[in-house]
Design a protein around this motif. Sequence first.
Motif, PDB file in Angstrom:
ATOM      1  N   HIS A  91       0.826  -1.397   0.016  1.00 58.06           N
ATOM      2  CA  HIS A  91      -0.075   0.001  -0.047  1.00 58.06           C
ATOM      3  C   HIS A  91       0.864   1.249   0.124  1.00 58.06           C
ATOM      4  N   ARG A  92       2.262   1.167   0.068  1.00 54.12           N
ATOM      5  CA  ARG A  92       3.099   2.254   0.439  1.00 54.12           C
ATOM      6  C   ARG A  92       4.347   1.894  -0.551  1.00 54.12           C
ATOM      7  N   VAL A  93       4.665   2.403  -1.319  1.00 50.81           N
ATOM      8  CA  VAL A  93       6.094   2.165  -2.271  1.00 50.81           C
ATOM      9  C   VAL A  93       6.804   3.512  -2.321  1.00 50.81           C
ATOM     10  N   ILE A  94       7.963   3.772  -2.212  1.00 50.40           N
ATOM     11  CA  ILE A  94       8.778   4.971  -2.530  1.00 50.40           C
ATOM     12  C   ILE A  94      10.186   4.525  -3.191  1.00 50.40           C
ATOM     13  N   ASN A  95      10.111   4.674  -4.494  1.00 48.78           N
ATOM     14  CA  ASN A  95      11.364   4.406  -5.223  1.00 48.78           C
ATOM     15  C   ASN A  95      12.773   5.164  -4.539  1.00 48.78           C
ATOM     16  N   GLY A  96      13.681   4.239  -4.449  1.00 44.74           N
ATOM     17  CA  GLY A  96      14.638   4.795  -3.930  1.00 44.74           C
ATOM     18  C   GLY A  96      14.692   4.726  -2.197  1.00 44.74           C
ATOM     19  N   PHE A  97      13.804   3.979  -1.736  1.00 47.17           N
ATOM     20  CA  PHE A  97      13.685   3.894  -0.330  1.00 47.17           C
ATOM     21  C   PHE A  97      13.152   2.495   0.221  1.00 47.17           C
ATOM     22  N   MET A  98      11.924   2.249   0.172  1.00 47.01           N
ATOM     23  CA  MET A  98      11.298   0.914   0.562  1.00 47.01           C
ATOM     24  C   MET A  98      10.005   0.655  -0.027  1.00 47.01           C
ATOM     25  N   ASP A 103      -1.018  -4.464   5.771  1.00 43.37           N
ATOM     26  CA  ASP A 103      -2.242  -3.967   6.258  1.00 43.37           C
ATOM     27  C   ASP A 103      -3.558  -4.564   5.737  1.00 43.37           C
ATOM     28  N   PRO A 104      -4.153  -5.224   6.734  1.00 41.56           N
ATOM     29  CA  PRO A 104      -5.613  -5.808   6.152  1.00 41.56           C
ATOM     30  C   PRO A 104      -6.419  -4.876   5.781  1.00 41.56           C
ATOM     31  N   LEU A 105      -6.386  -3.540   5.908  1.00 45.18           N
ATOM     32  CA  LEU A 105      -7.208  -2.466   5.385  1.00 45.18           C
ATOM     33  C   LEU A 105      -7.225  -2.465   3.820  1.00 45.18           C
ATOM     34  N   SER A 106      -5.960  -2.850   3.471  1.00 47.16           N
ATOM     35  CA  SER A 106      -5.722  -2.876   1.793  1.00 47.16           C
ATOM     36  C   SER A 106      -6.326  -3.615   1.123  1.00 47.16           C
ATOM     37  N   LYS A 107      -7.131  -4.464   1.876  1.00 44.40           N
ATOM     38  CA  LYS A 107      -7.983  -5.432   1.065  1.00 44.40           C
ATOM     39  C   LYS A 107      -9.096  -4.781   0.383  1.00 44.40           C
ATOM     40  N   ASP A 108      -9.580  -3.852   1.015  1.00 47.06           N
ATOM     41  CA  ASP A 108     -10.805  -3.043   0.968  1.00 47.06           C
ATOM     42  C   ASP A 108     -10.527  -1.705   0.323  1.00 47.06           C
ATOM     43  N   SER A 110     -12.585   0.546  -0.153  1.00 49.04           N
ATOM     44  CA  SER A 110     -13.339   1.663   0.433  1.00 49.04           C
ATOM     45  C   SER A 110     -12.651   2.163   1.633  1.00 49.04           C
ATOM     46  N   GLN A 111     -11.739   1.550   2.063  1.00 46.73           N
ATOM     47  CA  GLN A 111     -10.918   2.183   3.198  1.00 46.73           C
ATOM     48  C   GLN A 111      -9.669   2.624   2.621  1.00 46.73           C
ATOM     49  N   ARG A 112      -9.550   3.169   1.360  1.00 45.52           N
ATOM     50  CA  ARG A 112      -8.287   3.474   0.864  1.00 45.52           C
ATOM     51  C   ARG A 112      -7.556   4.513   1.948  1.00 45.52           C
ATOM     52  N   GLU A 113      -8.486   5.628   2.490  1.00 41.82           N
ATOM     53  CA  GLU A 113      -7.884   6.884   3.039  1.00 41.82           C
ATOM     54  C   GLU A 113      -7.252   6.125   4.429  1.00 41.82           C
ATOM     55  N   MET A 114      -7.675   4.868   4.821  1.00 44.36           N
ATOM     56  CA  MET A 114      -7.242   4.380   6.260  1.00 44.36           C
ATOM     57  C   MET A 114      -6.051   3.505   5.993  1.00 44.36           C
ATOM     58  N   TRP A 115      -5.556   3.141   4.711  1.00 48.25           N
ATOM     59  CA  TRP A 115      -4.474   2.384   4.602  1.00 48.25           C
ATOM     60  C   TRP A 115      -2.959   2.961   5.182  1.00 48.25           C
ATOM     61  N   GLY A 116      -2.645   1.936   6.000  1.00 46.02           N
ATOM     62  CA  GLY A 116      -1.545   2.184   6.615  1.00 46.02           C
ATOM     63  C   GLY A 116      -1.810   2.373   8.172  1.00 46.02           C
ATOM     64  N   THR A 117      -2.923   2.180   8.578  1.00 45.07           N
ATOM     65  CA  THR A 117      -3.327   2.166   9.954  1.00 45.07           C
ATOM     66  C   THR A 117      -3.882   0.950  10.471  1.00 45.07           C
ATOM     67  N   GLY A 156       1.581  -5.183  14.379  1.00 46.15           N
ATOM     68  CA  GLY A 156       1.350  -6.688  14.716  1.00 46.15           C
ATOM     69  C   GLY A 156       1.633  -7.303  13.153  1.00 46.15           C
ATOM     70  N   SER A 157       1.266  -6.370  11.981  1.00 41.19           N
ATOM     71  CA  SER A 157       1.537  -7.244  10.655  1.00 41.19           C
ATOM     72  C   SER A 157       2.334  -6.383   9.641  1.00 41.19           C
ATOM     73  N   GLN A 158       2.355  -5.142   9.735  1.00 45.42           N
ATOM     74  CA  GLN A 158       2.788  -4.103   8.701  1.00 45.42           C
ATOM     75  C   GLN A 158       4.189  -4.477   8.778  1.00 45.42           C
ATOM     76  N   PHE A 159       4.862  -4.525   7.604  1.00 44.10           N
ATOM     77  CA  PHE A 159       6.428  -4.927   7.178  1.00 44.10           C
ATOM     78  C   PHE A 159       6.781  -3.867   5.975  1.00 44.10           C
ATOM     79  N   TYR A 160       8.156  -3.963   5.805  1.00 48.39           N
ATOM     80  CA  TYR A 160       8.538  -3.247   4.630  1.00 48.39           C
ATOM     81  C   TYR A 160       9.826  -3.957   4.400  1.00 48.39           C
ATOM     82  N   LEU A 161      10.339  -3.755   3.036  1.00 47.40           N
ATOM     83  CA  LEU A 161      11.172  -4.371   2.435  1.00 47.40           C
ATOM     84  C   LEU A 161      12.191  -3.137   1.856  1.00 47.40           C
TER      85      LEU A 161
END
Length: 215
Positions: A91-98, A103-108, A110-117, A156-161
């Motif tokens: 749900h969050r990508v930044i070229n040159g970073f990560m 985020d389970p909200l990213s499945k929906d 309609s919850q787009r404004e809440m993605w990341g929470t 509890g679940s969000q990760f980054y690479l």
Amino acid sequence: MKKYFKILAVLALAFGVSACKCSSDKQEDAAAATEQSEVMESEITIPAEPVFEIITSLGTIKVKLYEDTPLHRDNFVKLARSGYFNGMLFHRVINGFMIQGGDPLSKDESQREMWGTGGPGYTIPAEILPNHSHKKGALAAARRGDAANPARESSGSQFYLVQDEGNCAQLDGAYTVFGETLEGLDVIDKIAAVDRDRRDRPNTPVRIVSVKLAE
């Protein structure tokens, strides 16, 4: 020698018993009744540093989880084996970073404004170790900022690479790194390079199809 750890699933045993007036049958009934109260442990043996395949819509990233961050390792194993990540987006990508997901909200949509929470409703105590840096492909746990989270507990679940270790070096000592990429650095680059909106959300969804233990 390869080390392993075990996940224990507790299963209650229930057996039907039939009544009989003879003493031998009564003994059998007593033995069966005893069996009813027994608990059997079903052991799932997993390497101490398990390898998982994060299968995405743009390719597969193979990651190894570290033995010396057991709280994060065990939590990731639990979520992956339950299918928790399946269908989520990066749900969050930044070229040159990560690139960030989990985020389970990213499945929906309609919850787009809440993605990341979103998350599973709990946090994980920090396991920030000096021997684990934000090198390219590092797997780390997202978290809330220091002001709201002085203990630096992880989501509890969000990760980054990590895509660019130079730009992510500033995160060393502040976020828990609990794994690394073995294969698929090119996939991380591909995901990081997709077109995104002003909030760094991909315009075309990049989906986590599944996360499974590598064979």
